[in-house]
Design an enzyme around this catalytic site. Structure first.
Site, PDB file in Angstrom:
ATOM      1  CD  GLU A 162      44.725  34.229  -9.578  1.00 43.46           C
ATOM      2  OE1 GLU A 162      43.883  34.988  -9.059  1.00 43.46           O
ATOM      3  OE2 GLU A 162      45.291  34.495 -10.665  1.00 43.46           O
ATOM      4  CE  LYS A 211      43.143  38.514  -7.700  1.00 42.08           C
ATOM      5  NZ  LYS A 211      42.858  37.721  -8.925  1.00 42.08           N
ATOM      6  CB  CYS A 222      46.712  37.352  -9.937  1.00 40.86           C
ATOM      7  SG  CYS A 222      46.731  37.413 -11.756  1.00 40.86           S
TER       8      CYS A 222
END
Length: 263
Positions: free
Chosen positions: A42, A109, A143
Site C-alpha cells: 500500500e 479505498k 489494507c
C-alpha cells in the site's frame, strides 16, 4: 482457464522517498522471471503517509503510474498496488491495477483508517471494483478494507461466482498481525476464493514496526505461501480448475445473500 502466477513483493519502504522506493523495487524485481501478477505494498512509493497534499500525483500525469505501466510491460504481468492521487481537490488512497497491455483500472479505498487520521486527510471510495484479467475475476482491496466483509460478499451472479480472487495490499503493523492473518483466512473461507495479502516490513516514520506475513490462501483457508517477517519475493501459482472443483464439491455460494446486498 490457465493457472495464475502471483508474485508477492514484501519490501521495506523508505519514508516519503519516491525515487528511492522505485529504485528499491526495481532491484527486488530483478529476480522475477515469469509471473502474471505482481503485488506491491500500500502507498508503495511513499509509505503510509498522511501528507496527502505534498505527495499526491494526478492520475493523468503520474510518474508513479507510468512506472507501474512500464514495469507491467517489461515483466509481461499486471501490477497492483496503491498510491496517493489528487482529483478535483480530493485525495484518494487509490489502488492501481496496471496490465501489460497498458490498460489501467482504479479502485479507491473505501474504508479509511481513522486511528491514523486517514479519514481526515483522504476521501473514501464508494464502489467495488472487479477486474477481468486472463479470465480471472479479481476483486481489488486495500489494507483496512479487510475488516469489513459486508463490502465484498461473494455469491453467484447468473449462476457464476462474482469473483475468483481477492487482493489486499497493506501497511499492517506487527501489533495487530494476528488480526491480519485471521481475517485473510476468514475472507478466503467465507467467499470461497483465493486471497492474496501483501504487507510491508520494516519501521515507518511513526516508529511502527511491520513484520510482513504476506500470504496466499485457498478457499479452504489453507496457506499456499507465507513470506514470514523478512524482505522477500515469492511467486506462487494458483489453479482455477482446482478452485472450481472445490466450489462444486462445497456449493456454499449458492446460499449467499450476494444478490440482495448488491441491490
Amino acid at each position: 482457464m490457465q493457472d495464475l502466477r502471483i508474485t508477492l513483493v514484501q519490501a521495506n519502504q523508505i519514508w516519503e522517498d519516491k525515487a528511492a522506493n522505485l529504485a528499491h523495487y526495481e532491484t527486488l524485481l530483478e529476480s522475477v522471471a515469469q509471473t502474471d501478477l505482481v503485488l506491491l505494498p500500500e502507498m508503495f512509493q511513499t509509505g503510509f503517509s498522511m501528507h496527502a497534499a505534498a505527495l499526491a500525483e494526478q492520475a493523468e500525469s503520474s510518474e508513479s503510474i507510468s512506472w507501474l505501466k512500464a514495469q507491467a510491460k517489461a515483466k509481461h504481468a499486471a501490477f497492483y498496488t496503491s498510491l496517493i492521487i489528487e482529483e478535483n481537490g480530493n485525495y484518494f488512497n487509490r489502488g492501481v491495477f496496471a496490465e501489460p497491455s497498458g490498460k489501467v483500472t482504479y479502485y479507491d479505498k473505501r474504508k479509511l483508517f481513522g486511528m491514523a487520521e486517514e479519514s481526515t486527510h483522504f476521501t473514501a471510495g464508494n464502489r467495488e471494483v472487479i477486474v477481468d484479467y486472463l479470465g480471472w475475476k479479481i476483486n481489488l482491496q486495500i489494507c483496512y478494507d479487510l475488516r469489513f466483509p459486508e463490502n465484498i460478499r461473494n455469491g453467484e451472479l447468473d449462476g457464476e461466482p462474482a469473483y475468483d480472487l481477492l487482493l489486499y495490499v497493506a501497511n499492517w503493523p506487527e501489533r495487530r498481525i494476528h488480526h491480519w492473518s485471521s481475517l485473510l483466512t476468514a475472507r478466503a473461507i467465507e467467499n470461497q476464493c483465493y486471497v492474496a495479502g501483501l504487507n510491508r516490513v520494516g519501521t515507518d516514520h511513526s516508529n511502527l514496526f511491520y513484520n510482513g506475513q504476506s500470504k496466499i490462501m485457498n478457499l479452504l483457508g489453507e496457506e499456499l505461501s507465507n513470506l514470514s517477517d523478512s524482505e522477500n519475493v515469492i511467486t506462487t501459482s494458483i489453479s482455477y480448475l482446482e478452485q472450481q472443483q472445490l466450489r462444486e464439491k462445497l456449493p456454499f455460494l449458492k446460499d449467499s445473500d450476494y444478490r440482495s446486498i448488491c441491490n
